[in-house]
Scaffold this active site. Sequence first.
Site, PDB file in Angstrom:
ATOM      1  N   TYR A 285       0.876  -1.166   0.000  1.00 13.65           N
ATOM      2  CA  TYR A 285       0.000   0.000   0.000  1.00 13.65           C
ATOM      3  C   TYR A 285       0.919   1.223   0.000  1.00 13.65           C
ATOM      4  O   TYR A 285       1.122   1.878   1.023  1.00 13.65           O
ATOM      5  CB  TYR A 285      -0.931  -0.030   1.214  1.00 13.65           C
ATOM      6  CG  TYR A 285      -1.875  -1.213   1.169  1.00 13.65           C
ATOM      7  CD1 TYR A 285      -3.140  -1.098   0.603  1.00 13.65           C
ATOM      8  CD2 TYR A 285      -1.473  -2.461   1.649  1.00 13.65           C
ATOM      9  CE1 TYR A 285      -4.003  -2.189   0.531  1.00 13.65           C
ATOM     10  CE2 TYR A 285      -2.331  -3.564   1.579  1.00 13.65           C
ATOM     11  CZ  TYR A 285      -3.584  -3.420   1.020  1.00 13.65           C
ATOM     12  OH  TYR A 285      -4.429  -4.507   0.943  1.00 13.65           O
TER      13      TYR A 285
ATOM     14  N   ASP B 114      18.421  -8.542  -0.242  1.00 15.21           N
ATOM     15  CA  ASP B 114      19.039  -7.326   0.289  1.00 15.21           C
ATOM     16  C   ASP B 114      20.157  -7.666   1.262  1.00 15.21           C
ATOM     17  O   ASP B 114      21.202  -7.013   1.278  1.00 15.21           O
ATOM     18  CB  ASP B 114      17.976  -6.465   0.976  1.00 15.21           C
ATOM     19  CG  ASP B 114      16.846  -6.100   0.047  1.00 15.21           C
ATOM     20  OD1 ASP B 114      17.125  -5.733  -1.115  1.00 15.21           O
ATOM     21  OD2 ASP B 114      15.675  -6.194   0.461  1.00 15.21           O
TER      22      ASP B 114
END
Length: 318
Positions: free
Chosen positions: A111, A261
């Site tokens: 979102y 990552d």
Amino acid sequence: MMSQISVAPGIICLGEAMVMVTPRESVSLLAADVFELSVGGAESTVALYLSEMGHDVAWVSRVGADPLGGRILETINCGGVDTSLVERDADARTGVYFKDPGPDGTRVYYYRGGSAASRMGPATLDRLPLTTATLVHFSGVTPGLSSSCAELAEELVRRVAGSGTLLSFDVNYRPGIWSRTAAAPVLLRLSREVDIVFVGLDEAQQLWGTGTANDVRSLIDADNVLVVKDGDVGATEFAGGTSTFVPALDVAVVEAVGAGDAFAAGYLSGLIHKQTPTARLILGHSTAARALSSTRDFAPRTDPDLIENGPARDALKA
């Protein structure tokens, strides 16, 4: 607004961080009753791992002037990362995403449309010490956030080029942000213009139709360092006309989100410390192993880290 830091950091990581909502127990969003809030984001995760490894790191982004933005800043700053160059935006909200564990793996729901970070643009770079840093790291998430963020990515490449600062780029394709058709040419162009590229073999296949790590090297066809990650198989570094493959560690996987990552951070730390290709790939794998063993994007070091014991130790002394 942001304030200029007094001492330029050795490493700059630039990109969006969000508040992550995760069921406390490993059950679906539909079934969960209790949730935990933490912080997630590609570049901020890299920054946290690098800081833990002793590097001087600044994270650059934009967050809302809301409690969630404050939570992100406090969390990342407590991890030893300089956040003084992060902007607070009173007119946009901080991005949020949800993890949804399931029997076939964890799905992620973002979102982030219209988030504060999506309002970054080339002007974001104006006060950054880009050409005095040792390394600047960003990912393919950023140009997918908005047209202004795409312009930022292109301008970042232009400003750092020829400066002596290493520019590191993780392709990090997110289908939920932009389509393959839109992303493929942009991510390929950026991959050809930076100094260090990280890409998963699966995402390279999805984006560009390449079949092998060698195919990816042929496609990018640039005089840079390329690291192709192949999940639990291993990773290959291409540099200076040579290639080095190191198999992945055997890890009981709790969740794969954030492992890429962590790998990038470990590898970059080894590169900065002038480790051998084998040693820096091992450091990438061992850092990724921590992320794979946790539901959090950043999994702090606990009892003796993998890199301090076992097969990695001798290689890192090479």
